[in-house]
Scaffold this active site. Structure first.
Site, PDB file in Angstrom:
ATOM      1  CD  GLU A 200     -35.045 -54.202  -4.210  1.00 36.89           C
ATOM      2  OE1 GLU A 200     -34.042 -53.534  -4.443  1.00 36.89           O
ATOM      3  OE2 GLU A 200     -36.189 -53.757  -4.399  1.00 36.89           O
TER       4      GLU A 200
ATOM      5  CD1 TRP B  82     -47.177 -53.139  -6.417  1.00 39.70           C
ATOM      6  CD2 TRP B  82     -48.038 -51.460  -5.219  1.00 39.70           C
ATOM      7  NE1 TRP B  82     -46.566 -53.139  -5.186  1.00 39.70           N
ATOM      8  CE2 TRP B  82     -47.072 -52.123  -4.425  1.00 39.70           C
ATOM      9  CE3 TRP B  82     -48.707 -50.368  -4.655  1.00 39.70           C
ATOM     10  CZ2 TRP B  82     -46.755 -51.731  -3.126  1.00 39.70           C
ATOM     11  CZ3 TRP B  82     -48.404 -49.982  -3.366  1.00 39.70           C
ATOM     12  CH2 TRP B  82     -47.438 -50.665  -2.617  1.00 39.70           C
TER      13      TRP B  82
ATOM     14  CG  ASN C 111     -50.468 -44.539 -10.875  1.00 42.90           C
ATOM     15  OD1 ASN C 111     -50.508 -45.079  -9.774  1.00 42.90           O
ATOM     16  ND2 ASN C 111     -49.351 -44.120 -11.436  1.00 42.90           N
ATOM     17  N   GLY C 112     -52.828 -43.961  -8.448  1.00 45.63           N
ATOM     18  CA  GLY C 112     -52.889 -43.038  -7.312  1.00 45.63           C
ATOM     19  C   GLY C 112     -53.998 -43.439  -6.365  1.00 45.63           C
TER      20      GLY C 112
ATOM     21  NE  ARG D 272     -45.847 -46.508 -13.561  1.00 41.77           N
ATOM     22  CZ  ARG D 272     -45.237 -45.410 -13.154  1.00 41.77           C
ATOM     23  NH1 ARG D 272     -44.030 -45.142 -13.583  1.00 41.77           N
ATOM     24  NH2 ARG D 272     -45.835 -44.581 -12.325  1.00 41.77           N
TER      25      ARG D 272
ATOM     26  CD  GLU E  39     -28.861 -50.199  -2.912  1.00 40.13           C
ATOM     27  OE1 GLU E  39     -29.606 -49.691  -2.058  1.00 40.13           O
ATOM     28  OE2 GLU E  39     -29.284 -50.594  -4.014  1.00 40.13           O
TER      29      GLU E  39
ATOM     30  CE  LYS F 155     -31.170 -53.153  -4.926  1.00 40.88           C
ATOM     31  NZ  LYS F 155     -31.459 -51.802  -5.281  1.00 40.88           N
TER      32      LYS F 155
ATOM     33  CG  HIS G  67     -22.250 -51.249  19.876  1.00 35.56           C
ATOM     34  ND1 HIS G  67     -21.714 -51.078  21.132  1.00 35.56           N
ATOM     35  CD2 HIS G  67     -21.364 -50.676  19.022  1.00 35.56           C
ATOM     36  CE1 HIS G  67     -20.578 -50.403  21.049  1.00 35.56           C
ATOM     37  NE2 HIS G  67     -20.345 -50.151  19.762  1.00 35.56           N
TER      38      HIS G  67
ATOM     39  CB  CYS H  80     -51.276 -48.509 -11.209  1.00 39.81           C
ATOM     40  SG  CYS H  80     -51.958 -48.972  -9.626  1.00 39.81           S
TER      41      CYS H  80
ATOM     42  CE  LYS I 251     -37.018 -48.718 -11.463  1.00 40.90           C
ATOM     43  NZ  LYS I 251     -35.824 -49.282 -10.825  1.00 40.90           N
TER      44      LYS I 251
HETATM   45  O1  M6R Z   1     -37.693 -43.464  -7.529  1.00 49.15           O
HETATM   46  P1  M6R Z   1     -36.988 -43.332  -6.223  1.00 49.15           P
HETATM   47  O2  M6R Z   1     -35.521 -43.325  -6.352  1.00 49.15           O
HETATM   48  O3  M6R Z   1     -37.461 -42.159  -5.416  1.00 49.15           O
HETATM   49  O4  M6R Z   1     -37.394 -44.637  -5.411  1.00 49.15           O
HETATM   50  C1  M6R Z   1     -37.105 -44.772  -4.054  1.00 49.15           C
HETATM   51  C2  M6R Z   1     -37.212 -46.212  -3.635  1.00 49.15           C
HETATM   52  O5  M6R Z   1     -38.529 -46.657  -3.756  1.00 49.15           O
HETATM   53  C3  M6R Z   1     -36.303 -47.103  -4.476  1.00 49.15           C
HETATM   54  O6  M6R Z   1     -34.981 -46.651  -4.421  1.00 49.15           O
HETATM   55  C4  M6R Z   1     -36.352 -48.568  -3.999  1.00 49.15           C
HETATM   56  O7  M6R Z   1     -35.839 -48.676  -2.715  1.00 49.15           O
HETATM   57  C5  M6R Z   1     -35.551 -49.408  -4.981  1.00 49.15           C
HETATM   58  N1  M6R Z   1     -36.361 -49.739  -6.123  1.00 49.15           N
HETATM   59  C6  M6R Z   1     -35.021 -50.638  -4.381  1.00 49.15           C
HETATM   60  O8  M6R Z   1     -34.219 -51.320  -5.298  1.00 49.15           O
END
Ligand code: M6R
Length: 596
Positions: free
Chosen positions: A477, A74, A100-101, A29, A470, A474, A493, A2, A591
């Site tokens: 997501e 969130w 937040n939390g 966020r 990666e 990307k 495999h 959040c 985020k």
């Molecule tokens: O802030 P961080 O790098 O620790 O975040 C880790 C993951 O949540 C973050 O890399 C997430 O996988 C990406 N936003 C994806 O694009």
């Protein structure tokens, strides 16, 4: 997760603008609901499920006041709804709280409060906070004391801020959840993240766990748990307000992809020297060469850590990467010569922080590789190095991944004390190489060609495996389409069974020794009818097997993945854009993931 914003200042009319600007800067966020509370003669509270525009639509003309707090959510406890949106208030409507939390002990607290006659309006853990404050006020405590005594009862992780009816003070505290204060000329701010108020001030104080902030139009006071004044440092952020805007791009993600040359240049600045081919990282001069390295990270940062671990192994240092949520320090060989590296853009990811703390307890030396100055990871570790990517707003990590790779390449050189000249030269060229990809990429037409695919597969070997993973992350997501990344050699495999003419395979192929084998893997998918898109620095070697190529400049083989990733970012972006996805705020994601 959040996002929190708070403000109090001299100009009562400014409150609403500051809160709304802050909320729009924080939407990345969390974005399933938003709300705000403004203290005036009473307390005005508005909140709505959905995007910020839903909240804006219900705000009355001329809303002003002494101080306010706002929140983008969130959801964790209770689904997105108007009722579950923050701020939450007490039965009398005298205090409004944003959080937040997670308040872990909210269930017994709620039962206790309900038994004493409090009425709850939401399913959230947060709502216990205003009701506890209400009880302390009823016992005669002043707002500050009521706030402190309430916080003493909370267990879990939290950044909490509260405003009281008819008062110009905002109270806040944190425990394992970020909170930064902004020191302005005409008022003071607090937020989960500085971009929320960067357009008003660049002077910040990062609140520490257990500290309390009391902000009034004229003062910022920070105290410790016992109420004693705390030592604080006012830092000046190097970010510009336009870092937090879209600068004419349609989305933050594509803006941030295009910022990569600048971000990488900043990361390299003063560290990788072309003249003598050396690398130095000032923050790490007192870090001894470790006997072994364990990386802990999540998501994209985990992929960067896989790359870092491989670089170290190649230079003779034993290194492994762990998903932070799976890391078990007690089951691993650890002593003070073991270096545990937390790779985390935000520096606030709960899984990574928890892994780092357990490594600290086990006696390891810890290093944070992060983007955010004075973040929780930076504070939790013995050493920190910053990737200097600048603020990243899009939920999909792009420029921070590039900067992490570059930073880890330098960290590996420093730890191993080895700086092959061609590698350092290659590093120095990365910003220009990335720029040339951005200027010439055919990713948009590849996206157009394959936007209807059933699924996307990404393969790579050795240094190129992390970017295959990666590339798939990307793609999934931001497009919501099925995508998987594999070690190229693993396809046969099992995953090969999934390959059809409707599943394009993106193969990252460098000019190194391993690429011959990857080419064999490409022929395996080709003969099953899958379209192949080669991402490569040597198109002439692959063109016989590939339906299309996305070219990257020739570089040191260890650096090819940094370049190849840019092409994969662009493909994912253009597919998502064609599908009309919510690119900067993909569904269900946030985020900064501050819960385990
Ligand atoms: O802030 P961080 O790098 O620790 O975040 C880790 C993951 O949540 C973050 O890399 C997430 O996988 C990406 N936003 C994806 O694009």
């Amino acid at each position: 997760m959040c996002g929190i914003i708070g403000y109090t200042g001299d100009d009562e009319r400014a409150v609403l603008d500051v809160l709304l600007d802050g909320l729009s800067g924080l939407e990345y966020r969390g974005y399933d609901s938003a709300g705000l509370a403004i203290s005036n003669a009473s307390l005005s509270v508005y909140k709505r499920e959905g995007e910020l525009s839903n909240l804006e639509a219900v705000l009355p003309e001329g809303l002003d006041g002494f101080a306010g707090v706002g929140h983008t959510r969130w959801s964790t406890h209770g689904p997105p709804s108007d009722e579950n949106a923050h701020p939450h208030t007490d039965c009398q409507g005298r205090v409004a709280v944003v959080h937040n939390g997670i308040v872990e002990n909210y269930a017994p607290l709620r039962a206790e409060l309900e038994a004493r006659g409090h009425t709850f309006e939401s399913e959230t853990d947060t709502e216990v906070v205003p009701h506890l404050i209400e009880e302390h006020l009823a016992d005669g405590a002043d707002p500050e004391r009521a706030f402190r005594r309430t916080v003493e009862r909370l267990e879990g992780s939290y950044a909490v801020a509260a405003v009281f009816s008819g008062r110009e003070t905002v109270y806040a505290t944190r425990q394992a959840s970020p909170l930064v204060l902004g020191v302005g000329d005409d008022g003071h701010y607090l937020a989960s993240d500085a971009p929320a108020f960067i357009e008003y001030t660049d002077r910040v104080i990062y609140l520490e766990d257990g500290q309390f902030a009391t902000i009034t139009p004229s003062d910022v006071t920070v105290t410790d748990e016992r109420g004693q004044p705390a030592d604080v440092t006012v830092r000046r952020l190097e970010w510009e307000p336009e870092d937090a805007g879209k600068s004419g791009y349609d989305h933050y993600m594509v803006k941030e992809i295009h910022e990569q040359p600048t971000a990488i240049r900043r990361c390299l600045g003063g560290r990788a020297r072309e003249l003598d081919g050396s690398v130095t990282i000032d923050e790490l001069t007192d870090l001894e060469t470790p006997s072994s390295v364990q990386f802990v990270a999540c998501g994209t940062s985990y992929h960067a850590s896989l790359y870092g671990a491989r670089l170290l192994r190649e230079r003779g240092i034993s290194a492994q990467s762990f998903l932070a949520s799976e890391y078990d320090a007690d089951a691993l060989p650890i002593d003070e010569e073991t270096l545990v590296v937390g790779v985390t853009q935000s520096g606030e990811t709960a899984d990574t922080l928890s892994a780092l703390r357990s490594a600290n307890r086990a006696g390891a030396t810890t290093l944070a590789v992060t983007n955010v100055v004075a973040s929780s990871a930076a504070r939790a570790c013995d050493h920190t190095t910053y990737i200097r990517a600048g603020p990243e707003i899009g939920v999909a990590a792009t420029k921070t991944f590039a900067s992490q790779q570059v930073a880890l390449a330098m960290v590996a050189s420093v730890l191993a004390g080895e700086f092959p000249r061609s590698f350092v030269e290659g590093l120095r060229d990365v910003p220009d190489d990335v720029q040339s990809i951005l200027d010439t990429s055919r990713a948009r037409s590849i996206a157009e060609q394959y936007e209807d695919a059933d699924a996307y597969f990404f393969i790579g070997r050795g240094y190129n495996r992390p970017v295959a993973l990666e590339g798939a992350l990307k793609m999934k997501e931001i497009t919501y389409k099925h995508a998987e990344g594999f070690a190229a050699g693993e396809l046969k495999h099992g995953p090969l069974a999934l390959v059809t003419p409707q599943t394009p395979v993106f193969a990252v192929i460098g000019a190194d020794d391993a690429s011959e084998k990857t080419l064999s893997n490409v022929t395996e998918v080709e003969s099953r009818g899958a379209p192949v898109v080669a991402v490569t620095d040597s198109p002439e070697r692959v063109e016989r097997h590939a339906d299309a190529t996305l070219e990257v400049p020739d570089t040191h083989p260890c650096l090819t993945p940094i370049l190849a990733n840019v092409q994969l970012q662009l493909v994912a972006y253009h597919v998502a854009n064609r599908l009309g996805r919510s690119i900067d705020k993909p569904r269900n994601l946030a985020k900064s993931v501050t819960v385990e």
